[in-house]
Design a protein around this motif. Structure first.
Motif, PDB file in Angstrom:
ATOM      1  N   UNK A 130       5.658  12.761  -6.590  1.00  0.00           N
ATOM      2  CA  UNK A 130       6.234  13.819  -5.759  1.00  0.00           C
ATOM      3  C   UNK A 130       5.406  15.075  -5.990  1.00  0.00           C
ATOM      4  N   UNK A 131       4.970  15.697  -4.907  1.00  0.00           N
ATOM      5  CA  UNK A 131       4.221  16.945  -5.063  1.00  0.00           C
ATOM      6  C   UNK A 131       4.566  17.899  -3.929  1.00  0.00           C
ATOM      7  N   UNK A 152       2.887   2.520 -13.184  1.00  0.00           N
ATOM      8  CA  UNK A 152       3.787   3.668 -13.291  1.00  0.00           C
ATOM      9  C   UNK A 152       4.658   3.529 -14.539  1.00  0.00           C
ATOM     10  N   UNK A 153       4.592   4.539 -15.426  1.00  0.00           N
ATOM     11  CA  UNK A 153       5.374   4.542 -16.659  1.00  0.00           C
ATOM     12  C   UNK A 153       6.178   5.838 -16.825  1.00  0.00           C
ATOM     13  N   UNK A 154       6.127   6.712 -15.807  1.00  0.00           N
ATOM     14  CA  UNK A 154       6.687   8.066 -15.961  1.00  0.00           C
ATOM     15  C   UNK A 154       7.951   8.282 -15.149  1.00  0.00           C
ATOM     16  N   UNK A 155       8.842   7.294 -15.127  1.00  0.00           N
ATOM     17  CA  UNK A 155      10.070   7.414 -14.335  1.00  0.00           C
ATOM     18  C   UNK A 155      10.873   8.652 -14.719  1.00  0.00           C
ATOM     19  N   UNK A 156      11.041   8.898 -16.007  1.00  0.00           N
ATOM     20  CA  UNK A 156      11.834  10.041 -16.460  1.00  0.00           C
ATOM     21  C   UNK A 156      11.201  11.359 -16.013  1.00  0.00           C
ATOM     22  N   UNK A 157       9.876  11.456 -16.126  1.00  0.00           N
ATOM     23  CA  UNK A 157       9.194  12.685 -15.712  1.00  0.00           C
ATOM     24  C   UNK A 157       9.328  12.899 -14.208  1.00  0.00           C
ATOM     25  N   UNK A 158       9.190  11.821 -13.433  1.00  0.00           N
ATOM     26  CA  UNK A 158       9.299  11.954 -11.985  1.00  0.00           C
ATOM     27  C   UNK A 158      10.719  12.360 -11.582  1.00  0.00           C
ATOM     28  N   UNK A 159      11.724  11.823 -12.270  1.00  0.00           N
ATOM     29  CA  UNK A 159      13.101  12.197 -11.948  1.00  0.00           C
ATOM     30  C   UNK A 159      13.345  13.671 -12.256  1.00  0.00           C
ATOM     31  N   UNK A 197       8.158  18.544   0.191  1.00  0.00           N
ATOM     32  CA  UNK A 197       7.358  17.787  -0.766  1.00  0.00           C
ATOM     33  C   UNK A 197       6.826  16.524  -0.087  1.00  0.00           C
ATOM     34  N   UNK A 198       5.753  16.014  -0.647  1.00  0.00           N
ATOM     35  CA  UNK A 198       5.205  14.732  -0.212  1.00  0.00           C
ATOM     36  C   UNK A 198       5.593  13.685  -1.246  1.00  0.00           C
ATOM     37  N   UNK A 199       6.353  12.694  -0.797  1.00  0.00           N
ATOM     38  CA  UNK A 199       6.763  11.601  -1.678  1.00  0.00           C
ATOM     39  C   UNK A 199       5.863  10.400  -1.382  1.00  0.00           C
ATOM     40  N   UNK A 200       5.102  10.017  -2.382  1.00  0.00           N
ATOM     41  CA  UNK A 200       4.276   8.812  -2.265  1.00  0.00           C
ATOM     42  C   UNK A 200       5.095   7.631  -2.764  1.00  0.00           C
ATOM     43  N   UNK A 201       5.131   6.568  -1.976  1.00  0.00           N
ATOM     44  CA  UNK A 201       5.977   5.426  -2.330  1.00  0.00           C
ATOM     45  C   UNK A 201       5.389   4.155  -1.773  1.00  0.00           C
ATOM     46  N   UNK A 257       0.825  -1.207   0.000  1.00  0.00           N
ATOM     47  CA  UNK A 257       0.000   0.000   0.000  1.00  0.00           C
ATOM     48  C   UNK A 257       0.860   1.258   0.000  1.00  0.00           C
ATOM     49  N   UNK A 258       0.355   2.345  -0.603  1.00  0.00           N
ATOM     50  CA  UNK A 258       1.149   3.577  -0.676  1.00  0.00           C
ATOM     51  C   UNK A 258       1.333   4.234   0.686  1.00  0.00           C
ATOM     52  N   UNK A 259       2.526   4.803   0.878  1.00  0.00           N
ATOM     53  CA  UNK A 259       2.846   5.564   2.079  1.00  0.00           C
ATOM     54  C   UNK A 259       3.327   6.953   1.650  1.00  0.00           C
ATOM     55  N   UNK A 260       3.312   7.882   2.597  1.00  0.00           N
ATOM     56  CA  UNK A 260       3.644   9.273   2.276  1.00  0.00           C
ATOM     57  C   UNK A 260       4.692   9.792   3.260  1.00  0.00           C
TER      58      UNK A 260
END
Length: 224
Positions: A138-139, A94-101, A117-121, A24-27
């Motif tokens: 990341x937001x 998830x397909x946006x690794x480059x955008x997230x980096x 920032x809030x990192x969801x992982x 499950x996602x964590x923040x």
């Protein structure tokens, strides 16, 4: 037997808890301090902690992985891997690794001028096994005290709780309609067999008693 039962139930509960805690996602509320790329070996059992995106062969023994380094308000370091999950498990698509980096690179800051920032992982950081949680998004947030409500976790866990409740109700109804009558019939049959056995034993005792009484009548008769 009771200890074995509770041991099995405890192990099952820990397994289920670990599965959901990992998946499950964590923040985390952090500030990003660095991003980099590093080649990782994938030739041992710890490969299970790395993503297996559809566009990469599972036979690879190493590959380049992007990382995001961050620090929280207490100074604790956080390191996230940044990998696509594709269509594999867990289903983050998830397909946006480059955008997230790129986004993480743009949000880097210093202690003097922090950008929180809030990192969801998902996943675990295990230092001795060199495993890292996988960053999903990341937001920016207003500060280190920002509150993140885990709506996804709430919805999923509530849905599972409802499913478990319904399954338990179905099982109780099934047991009441099918299993309990069978058990009662078996108990009645056993009681009937037991009663007949008692009657047979009593009858046998009665016959034996009468036979012994007949023998006793011969003891007192004089011989001719």
């Amino acid at each position: 037997m009771r200890y074995a039962k509770w041991t099995i139930l405890t192990l099952l509960a820990l397994t289920v808890f670990g599965f959901f805690h990992y998946t499950l996602p964590q923040h985390d509320i952090v500030r990003i301090v660095n991003t980099y790329q590093e080649r990782q070996d994938l030739d041992d059992w710890t490969r299970i902690f790395w993503a297996s995106p559809d566009d990469q062969a599972t036979g690879l023994i190493n590959r380049d992985v992007q990382f995001i380094q961050a620090v929280d308000a207490d100074g604790k370091p956080h390191v996230y891997r940044n990998e696509d999950t594709g269509w594999s498990w867990p289903p983050y698509f998830k397909f946006d690794t480059a955008n997230l980096q790129t986004q993480a690179e743009d949000l880097k800051s210093t202690a003097e001028a922090p950008k929180w920032v809030s990192v969801t992982h998902y996943g675990w950081r295990i230092v001795y096994l060199s495993t890292f949680p996988n960053a999903i998004s990341v937001r920016p947030v207003e500060g280190p005290d920002a509150t993140i409500i885990p709506w996804v976790n709430i919805v999923i866990l509530t849905f599972l709780a409802v499913i478990l409740f319904m399954l338990r109700r179905m099982w109780l109804q099934f047991r009441e309609r099918m299993i309990d009558p069978m058990v009662e019939d078996a108990e009645e049959a056993w009681d009937s067999v037991d009663a007949r056995a008692d009657q047979a034993a009593a009858k046998a005792r009665g016959l034996w008693g009468r036979f012994r009484a007949w023998l006793d009548t011969w003891k007192g008769r004089p011989r001719r």
